[in-house]
Write a protein that holds these residues in place. Sequence first.
Motif, short mmCIF file in Angstrom:
data_model
loop_
_atom_site.label_atom_id
_atom_site.label_comp_id
_atom_site.label_asym_id
_atom_site.label_seq_id
_atom_site.Cartn_x
_atom_site.Cartn_y
_atom_site.Cartn_z
N SER A 150 27.61 60.65 42.81
CA SER A 150 28.39 59.44 42.51
C SER A 150 28.84 59.38 41.05
O SER A 150 29.70 58.57 40.71
CB SER A 150 27.56 58.19 42.83
OG SER A 150 26.42 58.11 41.99
N LYS A 151 28.28 60.26 40.21
CA LYS A 151 28.63 60.27 38.80
C LYS A 151 29.19 61.60 38.34
O LYS A 151 30.05 61.64 37.47
CB LYS A 151 27.40 59.91 37.95
CG LYS A 151 26.86 58.52 38.22
CD LYS A 151 25.63 58.23 37.37
CE LYS A 151 25.07 56.84 37.65
NZ LYS A 151 23.86 56.57 36.84
N GLN A 152 28.68 62.68 38.92
CA GLN A 152 29.11 64.00 38.49
C GLN A 152 29.36 64.88 39.70
O GLN A 152 28.54 64.96 40.61
CB GLN A 152 28.05 64.64 37.59
CG GLN A 152 28.56 65.90 36.89
CD GLN A 152 27.69 66.26 35.70
OE1 GLN A 152 26.68 65.63 35.46
NE2 GLN A 152 28.07 67.29 34.95
N SER B 238 25.23 59.99 47.31
CA SER B 238 23.80 60.07 47.06
C SER B 238 23.20 61.20 47.87
O SER B 238 23.63 61.46 49.00
CB SER B 238 23.11 58.75 47.40
OG SER B 238 21.70 58.86 47.24
N ALA B 239 22.19 61.84 47.28
CA ALA B 239 21.43 62.87 47.98
C ALA B 239 20.02 62.36 48.31
O ALA B 239 19.15 63.14 48.67
CB ALA B 239 21.34 64.13 47.13
N LYS B 240 19.83 61.04 48.21
CA LYS B 240 18.51 60.45 48.43
C LYS B 240 18.40 59.75 49.79
O LYS B 240 17.34 59.26 50.13
CB LYS B 240 18.20 59.44 47.32
CG LYS B 240 18.14 60.06 45.93
CD LYS B 240 17.83 59.02 44.87
CE LYS B 240 17.77 59.65 43.48
NZ LYS B 240 17.47 58.64 42.44
N HIS B 241 19.47 59.67 50.54
CA HIS B 241 19.40 59.06 51.87
C HIS B 241 20.41 59.75 52.78
O HIS B 241 21.27 60.50 52.33
CB HIS B 241 19.67 57.56 51.81
CG HIS B 241 21.04 57.21 51.33
ND1 HIS B 241 21.31 56.80 50.04
CD2 HIS B 241 22.24 57.22 51.96
CE1 HIS B 241 22.60 56.57 49.90
NE2 HIS B 241 23.20 56.82 51.07
N ILE B 242 20.29 59.49 54.09
CA ILE B 242 21.20 60.05 55.07
C ILE B 242 22.14 58.96 55.56
O ILE B 242 21.98 57.78 55.20
CB ILE B 242 20.44 60.68 56.25
CG1 ILE B 242 19.52 59.65 56.92
CG2 ILE B 242 19.65 61.89 55.79
CD1 ILE B 242 18.77 60.21 58.11
N ALA B 243 23.11 59.33 56.39
CA ALA B 243 24.17 58.40 56.77
C ALA B 243 23.64 57.17 57.49
O ALA B 243 24.08 56.05 57.24
CB ALA B 243 25.20 59.12 57.64
#
Length: 397
Positions: free
Chosen positions: A131-133, A173-178
């Motif tokens: 979301s930032k890079q 994000s890579a901390k949650h799924i859809a």
Amino acid sequence: MLVELESAKTGGHLPGLAILDTARGVNPIIEKLPLKGYSTLITHGAKYKEDYHVSFPPFGFFVRFICDQARIRNDPSFRFLVLSMQSHLKQDKFSRVSNKIPVSVRKTEVLDTVSRTRTNQPPEQKILDPSKQCPIHNKPHPLSKCRGFRGKTLDERKTYLKEQSICFRCCGSAKHIAKECGAAVKCRECNSDRHVSALHPGPAPWTEEAPVKEREQGGESEGDISSDVTSKCTEICGKAPRPRSCSKICLVDVYPSNCPKKAKRMYVVLDDQSNRSLARSDFFKLFWINGDSFPYTLRACAGSSKTMGRKADNFIVCSLDGKTQVPLPTLLECNMLHEDCDEIPTPGIAQYFPHLKSMANKIPPYDARAPILLLLGRDILSVHKVREQYNGPGNTP
């Protein structure tokens, strides 16, 4: 599964399964056989060709072969032979292992900091925040706005998100799924709240699509859609305040066939140039319709494009006086319907033309609360039938 395939093939409703009668069709199945079963199949297949004088055995031959082999190899009468062979193999393996010198090995752990140092990755950010890079270019722009990511095909984009464990819904994000994503997303290209613009199924908006050749448009399946949902017929240039299109836009009530009390008022566009009836995503929200999207081809004046949409069934369109109810065909989700409310006919416009004054009272006043949500195409011919006509001079509606 092979028996089910054979049943579907012999039913005649799926002509594409005829490929199973060729070597190319059955090759993925044969590859799953063990080596001994593969050699046995070759022997039986060669004999079948000689006996019946065919170039290749049909699919039914392979189904019967697999079923026979499965029945033979799972016969409980010969179970003791299998157990005996397994016990001999275990004893032989134990005897070979016992003759070897025992070796003890201590567990070795590799700290994550070491791997980071060797790969020259920053210790605080092994996986970049999408979301930032951007993880593709390592630049300070979000992945959801990366033109390089959007320029890939939909399958390539999904594969990349899966490899990087990035959410398929927000791409941020890579901390949650859809299914755990709570972010409010909206696609700028189709106004869908199910994905961001970076995951829109169609091509990138800045890419110019080459005209589709006629031969490439001749082989679409029945699910392909050919429609021009933005075309307008000749303009009306009378004493009206501004030039208008004579698009047929009607104010109606629409409700589920089993619940007239849930009727909603909306405008529908009658377009006999479209071979399917379409509905905007807001229509699905209005009636709380959920379901899976499926891909289809949309053909218009600008060319063909691949897109995705849901389906809505069992709806009734009703005139405002309630005297006419027509069952709607299956509605396909599409947001390429034009929303020009200035094209809606009103009693005031009809008053400008002498030959239309007598029918001005049959046109309902403009309803600002009713959106344009439906386009009815040739799959519902009854709404396109001309039952009464008010003709006038040239260049008049």
